[in-house]
Design a protein around this motif. Structure first.
Motif, PDB file in Angstrom:
ATOM      1  N   LYS A   1     -16.562  24.874 -18.692  1.00 53.45           N
ATOM      2  CA  LYS A   1     -17.794  24.892 -17.882  1.00 53.45           C
ATOM      3  C   LYS A   1     -17.450  25.245 -16.435  1.00 53.45           C
TER       4      LYS A   1
ATOM      5  N   ASP B   1     -26.416  10.813 -18.778  1.00 51.93           N
ATOM      6  CA  ASP B   1     -25.912  11.797 -19.742  1.00 51.93           C
ATOM      7  C   ASP B   1     -26.182  13.221 -19.279  1.00 51.93           C
ATOM      8  N   GLN B   2     -27.361  13.444 -18.748  1.00 56.15           N
ATOM      9  CA  GLN B   2     -27.702  14.811 -18.333  1.00 56.15           C
ATOM     10  C   GLN B   2     -26.880  15.245 -17.123  1.00 56.15           C
TER      11      GLN B   2
ATOM     12  N   GLN C   1     -16.380  16.094 -12.169  1.00 57.82           N
ATOM     13  CA  GLN C   1     -16.865  17.477 -12.264  1.00 57.82           C
ATOM     14  C   GLN C   1     -17.944  17.810 -11.223  1.00 57.82           C
TER      15      GLN C   1
ATOM     16  N   PHE D   1     -23.922  13.920 -16.088  1.00 62.40           N
ATOM     17  CA  PHE D   1     -22.462  13.839 -16.197  1.00 62.40           C
ATOM     18  C   PHE D   1     -21.895  14.297 -17.537  1.00 62.40           C
ATOM     19  N   ARG D   2     -22.695  14.398 -18.568  1.00 60.84           N
ATOM     20  CA  ARG D   2     -22.132  14.854 -19.842  1.00 60.84           C
ATOM     21  C   ARG D   2     -22.475  16.314 -20.117  1.00 60.84           C
ATOM     22  N   THR D   3     -23.743  16.656 -19.989  1.00 67.11           N
ATOM     23  CA  THR D   3     -24.118  18.034 -20.304  1.00 67.11           C
ATOM     24  C   THR D   3     -24.200  18.894 -19.040  1.00 67.11           C
ATOM     25  N   SER D   4     -23.994  18.277 -17.894  1.00 68.33           N
ATOM     26  CA  SER D   4     -24.026  18.988 -16.599  1.00 68.33           C
ATOM     27  C   SER D   4     -25.378  19.628 -16.321  1.00 68.33           C
ATOM     28  N   ASP D   5     -26.418  19.147 -16.988  1.00 70.19           N
ATOM     29  CA  ASP D   5     -27.750  19.716 -16.806  1.00 70.19           C
ATOM     30  C   ASP D   5     -28.491  18.925 -15.720  1.00 70.19           C
TER      31      ASP D   5
ATOM     32  N   ASN E   1     -15.974  13.448 -16.541  1.00 66.61           N
ATOM     33  CA  ASN E   1     -17.375  13.863 -16.391  1.00 66.61           C
ATOM     34  C   ASN E   1     -17.902  13.618 -14.981  1.00 66.61           C
TER      35      ASN E   1
ATOM     36  N   THR F   1     -26.233  28.284 -19.317  1.00 66.36           N
ATOM     37  CA  THR F   1     -24.948  27.883 -19.904  1.00 66.36           C
ATOM     38  C   THR F   1     -23.937  29.028 -19.962  1.00 66.36           C
ATOM     39  N   ASN F   2     -24.303  30.193 -19.466  1.00 64.03           N
ATOM     40  CA  ASN F   2     -23.308  31.262 -19.341  1.00 64.03           C
ATOM     41  C   ASN F   2     -22.534  31.150 -18.029  1.00 64.03           C
ATOM     42  N   THR F   3     -23.172  30.550 -17.041  1.00 64.70           N
ATOM     43  CA  THR F   3     -22.530  30.431 -15.726  1.00 64.70           C
ATOM     44  C   THR F   3     -22.461  28.988 -15.229  1.00 64.70           C
ATOM     45  N   PHE F   4     -23.151  28.092 -15.914  1.00 66.71           N
ATOM     46  CA  PHE F   4     -23.279  26.695 -15.498  1.00 66.71           C
ATOM     47  C   PHE F   4     -23.783  26.559 -14.066  1.00 66.71           C
ATOM     48  N   LEU F   5     -24.676  27.471 -13.718  1.00 67.99           N
ATOM     49  CA  LEU F   5     -25.385  27.396 -12.445  1.00 67.99           C
ATOM     50  C   LEU F   5     -26.861  27.162 -12.750  1.00 67.99           C
TER      51      LEU F   5
ATOM     52  N   LEU G   1     -16.521  28.895 -16.202  1.00 67.93           N
ATOM     53  CA  LEU G   1     -17.700  29.766 -16.260  1.00 67.93           C
ATOM     54  C   LEU G   1     -18.465  29.717 -14.938  1.00 67.93           C
ATOM     55  N   ARG G   2     -18.433  28.579 -14.295  1.00 67.03           N
ATOM     56  CA  ARG G   2     -19.125  28.436 -13.015  1.00 67.03           C
ATOM     57  C   ARG G   2     -18.347  29.105 -11.877  1.00 67.03           C
TER      58      ARG G   2
ATOM     59  N   PHE H   1     -25.802  17.876 -28.284  1.00 71.00           N
ATOM     60  CA  PHE H   1     -25.827  16.528 -27.731  1.00 71.00           C
ATOM     61  C   PHE H   1     -27.222  15.918 -27.868  1.00 71.00           C
TER      62      PHE H   1
ATOM     63  N   VAL I   1     -19.397  25.042 -25.203  1.00 71.11           N
ATOM     64  CA  VAL I   1     -20.118  24.705 -23.971  1.00 71.11           C
ATOM     65  C   VAL I   1     -21.520  25.315 -23.936  1.00 71.11           C
ATOM     66  N   GLU I   2     -21.666  26.472 -24.581  1.00 67.22           N
ATOM     67  CA  GLU I   2     -22.997  27.101 -24.570  1.00 67.22           C
ATOM     68  C   GLU I   2     -23.997  26.304 -25.396  1.00 67.22           C
TER      69      GLU I   2
ATOM     70  N   TRP J   1     -17.639  20.512  -8.170  1.00 64.34           N
ATOM     71  CA  TRP J   1     -18.609  21.614  -8.089  1.00 64.34           C
ATOM     72  C   TRP J   1     -19.306  21.617  -6.736  1.00 64.34           C
TER      73      TRP J   1
ATOM     74  N   ARG K   1     -39.631  19.950 -21.993  1.00 69.94           N
ATOM     75  CA  ARG K   1     -38.661  19.309 -22.891  1.00 69.94           C
ATOM     76  C   ARG K   1     -38.833  17.792 -22.898  1.00 69.94           C
TER      77      ARG K   1
ATOM     78  N   GLU L   1     -23.419  22.894 -26.326  1.00 74.62           N
ATOM     79  CA  GLU L   1     -23.179  21.451 -26.239  1.00 74.62           C
ATOM     80  C   GLU L   1     -24.441  20.667 -25.926  1.00 74.62           C
TER      81      GLU L   1
END
Lengths: 371, 314
Positions: A115, B269-270, A88, B272-276, A85, B66-70, A118-119, A362, A355-356, A92, B82, A358
């Motif tokens: 992920k 978590d945001q 990544q 490193f886990r969900t990449s958000d 994690n 989440t389609n491109t993770f950008l 997709l990126r 979560f 991934v869409e 990126w 949120r 998650e």
């Protein structure tokens, strides 16, 4: 500096001898195609860096893939144990800034790797010669081509301490709701591995994923009443060892490793099924051409039967090359599926769907567990 | 008779030369600017942090595709919506704030007598012992200390083994909120003592003697002399402990068993886990905002304590 200079002559000699040996043996040698490639292969880097998980995971990779790769090519392999994690965002960022990425190969969960795919930060691996010898498992589901190559599958089993189940092994995930297990069970801290069986245990259907996962959340809410511990792979081993828990949803490799270390442990695939997923290898964009070539050769090597046999014996997991022999202790084990019928009780959901969704799954899992 | 210049030692001439160069580079008329020049490193450092905050602010206004993770090109307040509406974030924020307040109160309660004894004791041996005991934990990192508590308080740990000797069955001492607070108090105690000690040292011992000579008992002396005069130290220590507790990551992660997250854990978590990164940045900014508001309120109500000693001396 002078020390390096002093050492350089013998190192060159050793390399030369190794190269000559390789050339001599190259007629049918090499899974890497070394004999054929000697004249055309790009310059070898001194080392390639492979991100890996620590402990028995990296030991198995080293024994099965890295050591034999080094032996065949003379290229040292350095294992970077940065968490998947955490590497990544570094990769990126490097790709976004046109920098050389910090690793050559990422050993990653397919979900995480998807992920990155997709990126658009992964190299295409469709041209690896050894892909033609692999099963369908090697192909990432829901993605074009091979931005990742899956290298094995694994099952999130229900691991348990036999002495805590005197009436026999647990048969269902619902057995975790037994009051005597209050405070004695563990899950991954993001719920990974548990969402899908929870959907079934909660009375829902897998076809409803991701549209309606309320049954999963209802079941997880009941599990929450059991005050589970939430952690990562190493935590489970520690908790079993220290007598903190009696049952956990964890990857079979961890349970097997704990058992090897003398912890009283067994595992089952409950009647609702268990999540089956894959890990894979991928290469970040931005490597110099020669390093990209050798990184691809490493992954190609990881897909040979010889490398897979040793690597996955260490992990106790089924590979992506036909004809591998299961370790003696896992013959017929439900966590080591080899035949069509073995997969009937295993739940596999496309990485793209995972991934869409998650982030929402979560958040929902956390909301329940942290409430 | 005048000593020839050549008789000056070489070092003097070198120093004279250096002085002339310094005078040329930094004329006397510039002297008033010297303090500001010395502030420059701090200003640059803080400036970089502020730039980072702007970057985080920019990221917080973008959502993850989440389609491109950008991150999205457009700005939106969705992440803030949120954070302000989802129960999970309210739970974690409430737990962090409440934890920080409880840890601060308990830590000050324990730190005060320790610091007082360390400052007032007439025994050099005792003072040295207290100092060593104070600094020893600094050599052991936070994570190692937390793992130490796992060994001591675990189901098969020393405490449960001792309880077992008197017939008490093993009990779960870890992986709950009290365990996290306990770990934080233990971690924060040395910081608080270090902040309190100078303030207590600044209180003349004669004042306590004078109060006693006028008939005040120990309690009255403490309440009317020691406590008010140690206020700057209490505020300084309180500010350090509350901010460090509010933003702590390792202790809740290790002693909380995954169910007692603080805001820092949610931020991790945001990212490193969900990449958000957008949501992570939003949480980060809100943590900075909450921390700043808490500190600002304390400044407003009680002053800056030992962090503004000159003010306190007036």
């Amino acid at each position: 500096m002078s020390h390096d200079k002093f050492l350089s002559i013998p190192i060159r000699r050793r390399t030369l001898i190794a190269s000559m040996a390789a050339a001599g043996a190259s007629a049918g040698l090499s899974p890497l195609g070394a004999g054929r490639a000697l004249a055309q292969e790009p310059e070898k880097p001194a080392e390639i860096i492979v991100r890996a998980w620590g402990g028995s995971w990296v030991d198995a990779l080293k024994a099965g893939v890295s050591d034999s790769f080094t032996k065949a090519t003379g290229i040292a392999v350095r294992h970077d144990l940065t968490e998947d994690n955490e590497i990544q965002p570094k990769v990126w960022a490097a790709v976004a800034q046109n920098r050389v990425p910090p690793i050559h190969i990422n050993w990653d969960t397919t979900t995480n790797a998807t992920k990155s795919a997709l990126r658009g930060v992964t190299e295409d691996l469709s041209d690896l010669p050894n892909l033609k010898n692999t099963t369908d498992l090697a192909k990432p589901v829901g993605l074009d081509g091979y931005p990742i190559v899956n290298t094995y599958g694994y099952v999130y089993v229900l691991a348990y301490r036999p002495s805590a189940f005197p009436d026999g092994p647990p048969k269902s995930w619902k057995d975790l709701l037994d009051p005597k297990l209050k405070g004695r069970i563990a899950l991954y801290n993001d719920g990974i591995g548990f969402h899908f069986p929870a959907q079934v245990a909660g009375g829902g259907k897998l076809e409803d994923i991701p549209g309606n996962m309320q049954p999963a959340w209802d079941f997880i809410s009941k599990i929450k009443e059991q005050q589970p511990l939430l952690g990562e792979d190493p935590d489970f081993t520690t908790w079993f060892q220290k007598g903190e828990i009696d049952a956990a949803c964890t990857i079979s490799t961890n349970a097997r490793e704990a058992k090897k270390n003398g912890i009283e442990l067994a595992w089952v695939v409950p009647e609702e099924g268990a999540k089956f997923d894959t890990d894979g290898l991928w290469i970040p964009k931005g490597l110099p051409e020669n390093e990209l070539y050798w990184a691809k050769q490493y992954i190609n090597h990881a897909l040979t039967k010889e490398a897979q046999q040793v690597w996955l014996d260490g992990l106790g997991l089924p590979g992506v090359v036909p004809g591998l022999n299961p370790p003696a202790d896992l013959v017929g084990d439900p966590s080591y599926p080899t035949k069509e019928e073995d997969f009937e009780h295993l739940i596999r959901i496309s990485s793209k769907v995972q991934v869409e969704n998650e982030s929402q799954w979560f958040a929902k899992f956390k909301e329940i567990m942290q409430g | 008779m005048r000593t020839p210049r050549a008789a000056y030692p070489l070092t003097w001439r070198v120093m004279d030369g250096l002085e002339r160069i310094a005078a040329a580079l930094w004329p006397a008329s510039f002297q008033r600017g010297l303090p500001y020049l010395m502030l420059m490193p701090a200003v640059v450092l803080v400036g970089l942090l502020v730039l980072g905050l702007f970057q985080i602010g920019d990221t917080s206004l973008r959502t993850l595709d989440t389609n491109t993770f950008l991150m999205s090109e457009d700005y939106t307040l969705a992440n803030y919506r949120r954070v302000l509406t989802e129960n999970f974030f309210a739970t974690v924020a409430g737990r962090s704030l409440m934890g920080a307040v409880i840890v601060t109160a308990v830590t000050l309660l324990f730190a005060f007598p320790y610091a007082y004894l360390m400052v007032r004791t007439s025994s050099p041996a005792l003072r040295k012992f207290l100092l060593v005991a104070l600094f020893l934990p600094f050599f052991i990192g936070q994570v190692v200390r937390a793992y130490g508590w796992l060994i001591i308080l675990g189901n098969q740990g020393m405490v449960n083994e001792a309880l077992g000797l008197v017939g008490v069955p093993p009990m779960r001492l870890l992986y709950n909120y009290p365990a996290v607070l306990f770990g934080l108090v233990q971690y924060m105690l040395p910081f608080a003592v270090l902040m309190l000690a100078p303030a207590l040292t600044a209180i003349p011992g004669e004042l306590e003697a004078a109060a006693a000579s006028l008939g005040a008992g120990w309690v009255r002396t403490f309440r009317h002399v020691v406590l008010p005069l140690s206020r700057p130290g209490l505020i300084g220590a309180g500010l350090v402990v509350v901010t460090l507790s509010l933003t702590d990551f390792a202790i809740p992660a290790i002693l909380g068993g995954g169910t007692q997250d603080f805001i820092a854990n949610a931020i991790y978590d945001q990212f490193f886990r969900t990449s958000d990164q957008g949501l992570g940045a939003t949480l980060s900014l809100m943590l900075v905002a909450v921390g700043s508001i808490v500190v600002g309120l304390v400044f407003l109500l009680f002053g800056a304590g030992t962090l503004a000693m000159a003010e306190a001396r007036k």
